[in-house]
Scaffold this active site. Structure first.
Site, PDB file in Angstrom:
ATOM      1  N   GLU A 104       0.799  -1.207   0.000  1.00 16.67           N
ATOM      2  CA  GLU A 104       0.000   0.000   0.000  1.00 16.67           C
ATOM      3  C   GLU A 104       0.838   1.267   0.000  1.00 16.67           C
ATOM      4  O   GLU A 104       1.913   1.319   0.564  1.00 16.67           O
ATOM      5  CB  GLU A 104      -0.944  -0.015   1.207  1.00 16.67           C
ATOM      6  CG  GLU A 104      -2.030  -1.042   0.965  1.00 16.67           C
ATOM      7  CD  GLU A 104      -3.030  -1.162   2.084  1.00 16.67           C
ATOM      8  OE1 GLU A 104      -4.112  -1.684   1.827  1.00 16.67           O
ATOM      9  OE2 GLU A 104      -2.721  -0.739   3.209  1.00 16.67           O
ATOM     10  N   CYS A 117       3.375   8.251   1.637  1.00 21.46           N
ATOM     11  CA  CYS A 117       3.938   7.239   2.535  1.00 21.46           C
ATOM     12  C   CYS A 117       4.157   5.972   1.715  1.00 21.46           C
ATOM     13  O   CYS A 117       3.211   5.371   1.209  1.00 21.46           O
ATOM     14  CB  CYS A 117       2.954   7.012   3.683  1.00 21.46           C
ATOM     15  SG  CYS A 117       3.536   5.828   4.888  1.00 21.46           S
ATOM     16  N   CYS A 124       6.398  -7.486   6.858  1.00 25.06           N
ATOM     17  CA  CYS A 124       7.587  -7.078   7.617  1.00 25.06           C
ATOM     18  C   CYS A 124       8.077  -8.280   8.408  1.00 25.06           C
ATOM     19  O   CYS A 124       7.269  -9.050   8.926  1.00 25.06           O
ATOM     20  CB  CYS A 124       7.223  -5.933   8.571  1.00 25.06           C
ATOM     21  SG  CYS A 124       8.663  -5.194   9.376  1.00 25.06           S
ATOM     22  N   CYS A 128       6.693  -5.802  15.797  1.00 24.70           N
ATOM     23  CA  CYS A 128       6.336  -4.810  16.815  1.00 24.70           C
ATOM     24  C   CYS A 128       4.886  -5.070  17.226  1.00 24.70           C
ATOM     25  O   CYS A 128       4.017  -5.232  16.362  1.00 24.70           O
ATOM     26  CB  CYS A 128       6.508  -3.406  16.260  1.00 24.70           C
ATOM     27  SG  CYS A 128       8.190  -3.130  15.649  1.00 24.70           S
ATOM     28  N   CYS A 131       1.858  -2.905  15.906  1.00 22.65           N
ATOM     29  CA  CYS A 131       1.799  -2.613  14.461  1.00 22.65           C
ATOM     30  C   CYS A 131       1.106  -3.752  13.729  1.00 22.65           C
ATOM     31  O   CYS A 131       1.505  -4.908  13.852  1.00 22.65           O
ATOM     32  CB  CYS A 131       3.209  -2.432  13.918  1.00 22.65           C
ATOM     33  SG  CYS A 131       3.260  -2.246  12.107  1.00 22.65           S
ATOM     34  N   CYS A 353      -0.970   5.112  10.244  1.00 21.52           N
ATOM     35  CA  CYS A 353       0.252   4.384  10.617  1.00 21.52           C
ATOM     36  C   CYS A 353      -0.089   3.057  11.265  1.00 21.52           C
ATOM     37  O   CYS A 353      -0.914   2.997  12.165  1.00 21.52           O
ATOM     38  CB  CYS A 353       1.053   5.141  11.657  1.00 21.52           C
ATOM     39  SG  CYS A 353       1.436   6.787  11.219  1.00 21.52           S
TER      40      CYS A 353
HETATM   41  N1  SAH Z   1       9.376  -0.205   9.792  1.00 26.85           N
HETATM   42  C1  SAH Z   1       9.672   1.170   9.917  1.00 26.85           C
HETATM   43  C2  SAH Z   1       8.805   2.073   9.062  1.00 26.85           C
HETATM   44  C3  SAH Z   1       7.347   1.756   8.935  1.00 26.85           C
HETATM   45  S1  SAH Z   1       6.318   2.027  10.330  1.00 26.85           S
HETATM   46  C4  SAH Z   1       9.579   1.588  11.372  1.00 26.85           C
HETATM   47  O1  SAH Z   1       9.084   0.812  12.183  1.00 26.85           O
HETATM   48  O2  SAH Z   1      10.043   2.673  11.681  1.00 26.85           O
HETATM   49  C5  SAH Z   1       6.078   3.775  10.411  1.00 26.85           C
HETATM   50  C6  SAH Z   1       5.776   4.286  11.828  1.00 26.85           C
HETATM   51  O3  SAH Z   1       4.449   3.939  12.241  1.00 26.85           O
HETATM   52  C7  SAH Z   1       6.708   3.709  12.859  1.00 26.85           C
HETATM   53  O4  SAH Z   1       7.151   4.693  13.763  1.00 26.85           O
HETATM   54  C8  SAH Z   1       5.810   2.715  13.553  1.00 26.85           C
HETATM   55  O5  SAH Z   1       6.291   2.384  14.814  1.00 26.85           O
HETATM   56  C9  SAH Z   1       4.492   3.446  13.565  1.00 26.85           C
HETATM   57  N2  SAH Z   1       3.342   2.576  13.858  1.00 26.85           N
HETATM   58  C10 SAH Z   1       3.233   1.261  13.607  1.00 26.85           C
HETATM   59  N3  SAH Z   1       2.017   0.809  14.018  1.00 26.85           N
HETATM   60  C11 SAH Z   1       1.353   1.862  14.535  1.00 26.85           C
HETATM   61  C12 SAH Z   1       0.032   2.042  15.071  1.00 26.85           C
HETATM   62  N4  SAH Z   1      -0.824   1.027  15.159  1.00 26.85           N
HETATM   63  N5  SAH Z   1      -0.311   3.265  15.500  1.00 26.85           N
HETATM   64  C13 SAH Z   1       0.539   4.315  15.358  1.00 26.85           C
HETATM   65  N6  SAH Z   1       1.779   4.206  14.849  1.00 26.85           N
HETATM   66  C14 SAH Z   1       2.195   3.000  14.425  1.00 26.85           C
HETATM   67 FE1  SF4 Z   2       7.805  -3.603  10.855  1.00 28.50          FE
HETATM   68 FE2  SF4 Z   2       5.644  -2.375  11.833  1.00 28.50          FE
HETATM   69 FE3  SF4 Z   2       7.771  -2.758  13.402  1.00 28.50          FE
HETATM   70 FE4  SF4 Z   2       7.907  -0.955  11.400  1.00 28.50          FE
HETATM   71  S1  SF4 Z   2       6.555  -0.851  13.208  1.00 28.50           S
HETATM   72  S2  SF4 Z   2       9.430  -2.511  11.949  1.00 28.50           S
HETATM   73  S3  SF4 Z   2       6.594  -1.980   9.853  1.00 28.50           S
HETATM   74  S4  SF4 Z   2       6.470  -4.378  12.517  1.00 28.50           S
END
Ligand code: SAH
Ligand code: SF4
Length: 373
Positions: A104, A117, A124, A128, A131, A353
């Protein structure tokens, strides 16, 4: 096949796709055509600065050469499965690659800018816990054509060709879509070089931000070889908590991550780092957490981006109360840091995000019994 039905399906286009090729690749691809080396530069400009997909429009090349190129090559575009628009004007494209994998791309318009974005992987490998992308198994890295293709798709949608020098709708790019960009370094680097090239998409490196969960050994290379702005997904100020929220922390703990950040900014004053911090109710949003954050990043030229948590089905976290976010922001601001609170955008179309890919994977999961979503 004897007795079988006559083939009615058109054969797949076997011409070589020039999309995603950099200057060197184009020179190699054009070499058999016996043309002067500067022709490769002209083709580069036609593809990435003018957005041309038809060789016939390359008017500074001879008709013969154009015809020969059209026989051997094509200039592809990513296929769009669906496009959605949020009530807040955020746009989300679900793109489909040649192998039918999907990712996306999200466009977020604001009064003074328009940010795209961009995804770097399908899914991934990291997990996390807050996420949604992290609940999906990595399928694969995106290649340079698939990364630069996301940006060209948006340029097509806005009709922003040739790369405009002002009044752009697409002004900024964030590598914050699906995936960990520093685990796909070479492809991300190649794509961003084309994007930053003044004769290519011509987006300034200062308007591009790469976000990483903290792949420490690659941070230095990101600065020296790509040179875009860096954002770090910090999210916690204690290792025990960060181990849980951002599991890559077990490999590269906070102190190592911040050392890499110090070394990174030490290379140049212009290198202010953005620390992203997702606001999770009762988990990481106390006043003590905020104070500890300011202590940890002392001496690093930094700004802080607080991200209200975007919920997704089945997740155990809640978004912090507004008062807790305000209190957190206030403490960090008083310590002398520039703080922004990211406004959730496109939540209604799961474009915010951490919500990416969810719908598409869930829809598929229902059919195939796959986990996820
Ligand atoms: N993998 C990279 C970039 C993609 S995520 C990273 O983790 O930095 C982009 C941002 O969105 C990151 O800071 C991530 O921690 C945040 N993010 C992920 N899931 C989220 C959620 N459910 N609510 C708000 N931010 C989130
Ligand atoms: Fe991967 Fe989501 Fe963690 Fe970014 S925040 S490293 S996209 S699992």
């Amino acid at each position: 096949m004897p007795g079988g039905p006559a083939a009615t399906v058109a054969p797949a286009d076997s011409r070589v796709n020039l999309m995603g090729m950099d200057r060197e690749d184009l020179a190699v691809a054009l070499a058999p055509l016996d043309v002067k080396p500067f022709r490769a530069k002209q083709v580069f400009q036609w593809i990435y600065n003018r957005g041309i997909t038809d060789f016939d429009e390359m008017t500074n090349l001879s008709k013969g050469l154009r015809a020969e190129m059209a026989e051997r090559f094509r200039i592809g575009r990513l296929a769009v499965n669906t496009e959605q628009r949020s009530t807040d004007s955020t746009r989300k494209w679900l793109v489909r690659f040649d192998d039918a994998q999907e990712a996306e791309t999200v466009y977020i318009p604001e009064t003074d800018r328009g940010t795209l974005c961009v995804s770097s992987q399908v899914g991934c490998t990291l997990t996390c816990t807050f996420c949604h992308t992290g609940t999906q198994k990595l399928v694969r890295n995106l290649d340079a054509k698939e990364i630069v293709g996301q940006i060209m798709l948006a340029r097509d949608a806005f009709g922003e060709w040739p790369s405009p020098s002002e009044d752009r709708q697409l002004t900024n790019i964030v590598m914050m879509g699906m995936g960990e960009p520093l685990y796909n370094f070479e492809n991300v680097k190649k794509a961003l070089k084309i994007v930053m090239d003044g004769e290519g998409l011509a987006v300034s490196r200062r308007k591009i931000t790469l976000s990483t969960s903290g792949v420490v050994p690659m941070i230095h290379r990101c600065g020296s070889e790509i040179g875009v702005m860096l954002a770090i997904s910090l999210h916690a100020v204690r290792d025990d908590l960060r181990d849980e929220l951002v599991p890559i922390n077990r490999k590269y703990p906070i102190a190592e991550l911040l050392d890499a950040c110090r070394a990174y900014t030490g290379l140049s004053n212009a290198r202010r780092i953005t620390f992203e911090y997702v606001m999770l109710k009762g988990v990481n949003d106390s006043a003590a957490d905020a104070r500890e954050l300011t202590r940890l990043i002392q001496g690093i030229p930094a700004k802080i981006n607080l991200i209200p948590f975007n919920p997704w089905p089945g997740v155990a976290y809640d978004c912090s109360e507004e008062a807790a976010i305000d209190r957190f922001a206030d403490i960090v601001q008083r310590a002398g840091y520039f703080v922004t609170v990211r406004k959730p955008r496109g939540r209604d179309i799961l474009a915010a995000c951490g919500q990416l890919k969810s719908e598409s994977v869930r829809a598929k999961g229902q059919k195939t019994g796959m986990a996820g979503g």
